[in-house]
Design a protein around this motif. Structure first.
Motif: not given
Length: 544
Positions: A333-343
């Protein structure tokens, strides 16, 4: 993700402004997430009476964006003989007609673990503020042959082609981990299957199991009931003996109700892991709103119980991550912080082509490094395996290698990476770095998070974590990427687009607030170049 009320004492520097951290005077751990009628819900184990384990209820918070959370009254509290000693982990499932239900483990007055069910009092309430335990509880009790002390954590349900619901309950039997399988036509009356969904020897008890599908291509998530030739399944177990979350990728044979792992990784504590640091009792859910699967994980403390009591809280949730199957190898699996964090990003700093000769330490100035999101790419020199001596030992793990090498070592390529939560004099620092090693006659990328110099305070767990980073292609002209999110006492690191993840805790005494600094460094004898580095200060989510 959230700031909860906190006492302004000497531990204020450890208040986590981005995260879903512990409430005032509490101990928290994971329970169950879901998305319902426009709101993300997170239910969590919570001790309302202190920053230590005990008196467990289900806390409840909601959010529209996974960033700003609102605290509600506890969803489930001990009140009946079947949960009077605590309401433990479980899961949420959406039944047909958009009807949410909760399954949870109750610690009964007989000290036996049983499974129970709760439903919303008002299904039209999008906040789901009140929950009612059904009169049929307990819906599952351990039958003969099942140790009632190791029978817990029911999963989200999935619907089979035969129209029956299925869930898994974690179990342990003679040092084996077992995923007990149960079936139901109405989600209330359950029958144990003739055999487990899966089991594995010498792993110990399987806590907080999770079972879900992932598509063979793309990054979208799938409903938990999805099945077919265009997907794989993932079975995750939390191994309490080692406090690690391990998983396998494999095939769900629905006709036989068996899960068969692919022969691409070990089916034990040496196999695939979500995270190679402090990350445990995780739970994923399908976000039908954005068609993604999101992973939550519990991050415990590295200080003492007395420290937790003094600061008034213990435990937090890691930043939620989107997870999907590696479309190239289809083995992890690959994992990445949800895009909402970039706000939350503010005050961007950009640097490029930073030449890092041997011994270089370059400060990235102009930002508050106590709360920061950093993305950096490194260009490596051309490497030949004959340049390296295979002196690391074939029986050493990646974590052993990271502990043995340390960030201050000087080898051919590395250590190089970031120094975060660093003091001006570098007496305190947490090093997140890469190193190229020859291991079992192969060149390997080693990723490490070294906490050995993270604090001048004594009595802390300063374990150094490490893992090998899977990569495709040769080392000729290799580029490596690293993203690190820092939030006062937590450091979450993602290598190569989420191929490897390490979460760590640090409790600096000098590198606090505006005195925290960020550096990029290289201690290897070969030069490397930081071709691009972007760092953002991170704003705080709304206080509750």
């Amino acid at each position: 993700m959230v700031t909860f009320p906190f006492l302004f004492n000497s531990f204020i520097q450890y208040l986590l402004d981005l995260k879903f951290s512990g409430m005032k005077f509490d101990w928290v751990r994971f329970a169950a997430p879901m998305f319902y009628k426009g709101f993300y819900h997170l239910f969590y184990q919570y001790n309302p009476n202190g920053a230590v384990w005990g008196n467990i209820v289900w806390g409840h918070v909601v959010s529209k964006d996974l960033i700003n959370w609102h605290s509600l009254d506890s969803a489930i509290v001990p009140s009946e003989w079947y949960d009077i000693k605590g309401c433990w982990s479980g899961s949420a499932t959406l039944l047909p007609g958009d009807k949410p239900v909760i399954l949870y483990t109750g610690w009964a007055n007989s000290s036996q673990q049983v499974q129970n069910m709760a439903v919303p009092k008002n299904i039209s309430d999008p906040l789901l503020r009140e929950w009612v335990k059904i009169p049929q509880n307990p819906i599952l009790i351990p039958d003969d042959g099942i140790n009632g002390s190791f029978f817990r954590d029911p999963t989200t349900g999935w619907l089979g082609t035969d129209g029956k619901w299925r869930i898994v309950v974690g179990n342990g039997n003679n040092r084996s981990g077992v995923a007990l399988l149960y079936k139901s036509e109405d989600f209330v009356n359950w029958v144990k299957a003739e055999h487990p969904l899966h089991s594995s020897n010498l792993t110990g008890m399987w806590e907080c199991p999770d079972f879900y599908p992932v598509p063979l291509s793309g990054t979208k998530g799938l409903d938990t009931s999805a099945n077919g030739p265009s997907l794989k399944h993932v079975l995750k177990a939390s191994l309490g003996d080692n406090m690690i979350d391990c998983y396998t990728v494999g095939t769900y044979l629905s006709a036989q109700d068996r899960y068969v792992p692919d022969n691409t990784s070990s089916d034990d504590k040496n196999g695939l892991r979500y995270d190679h640091g402090k990350f445990y009792a995780s739970k994923s859910f399908y976000d039908q709103y954005k068609q993604r699967r999101i992973l939550w994980g519990w991050v415990n403390e590295s200080d003492s119980v007395s420290d937790d009591i003094t600061k008034g809280w213990s435990g937090l949730q890691a930043i939620p991550r989107t997870i999907w199957l590696d479309n190239i190898t289809r083995t992890q699996l690959l994992q990445w912080p949800v895009s909402e964090v970039e706000s939350l990003r503010r005050n961007k700093t950009f640097r490029q082509n930073i030449d890092l000769s041997s011994g270089s330490v370059v400060e990235i100035a102009g930002i508050n490094a106590a709360q920061v999101d950093v993305e950096v790419s490194f260009d490596l020199p051309r490497l030949e395996i004959t340049e390296f001596e295979d002196e690391m030992g074939v029986n050493l793990t990646a974590q052993n290698l990271c502990s043995r090498i340390g960030s201050a070592a000087r080898t051919i390529v590395g250590p190089f990476g970031l120094l975060v939560l660093a003091s001006k004099d570098l007496n305190e620092l947490t090093a997140v770095f890469f190193q190229i090693v020859r291991y079992r006659n192969e060149l390997k990328i080693l990723m490490c998070s070294d906490q050995s110099r993270s604090s001048l305070q004594s009595g802390l767990d300063k374990t150094t974590y490490g893992t090998f980073v899977n990569h495709v292609g040769s080392f000729k002209g290799q580029t490596l990427s690293l993203r690190v999110l820092v939030d006062h006492s937590i450091v979450e690191s993602f290598a190569e687009g989420g191929h490897a993840c390490i979460t760590a805790r640090a409790y600096p005494t000098l590198a606090i607030g505006e005195d925290a600094r960020l550096y990029v460094f290289n201690n290897g004898t070969s030069s490397v170049t930081a071709t691009k580095l972007i760092a953002w200060e991170m704003a705080s989510s709304n206080d509750l």
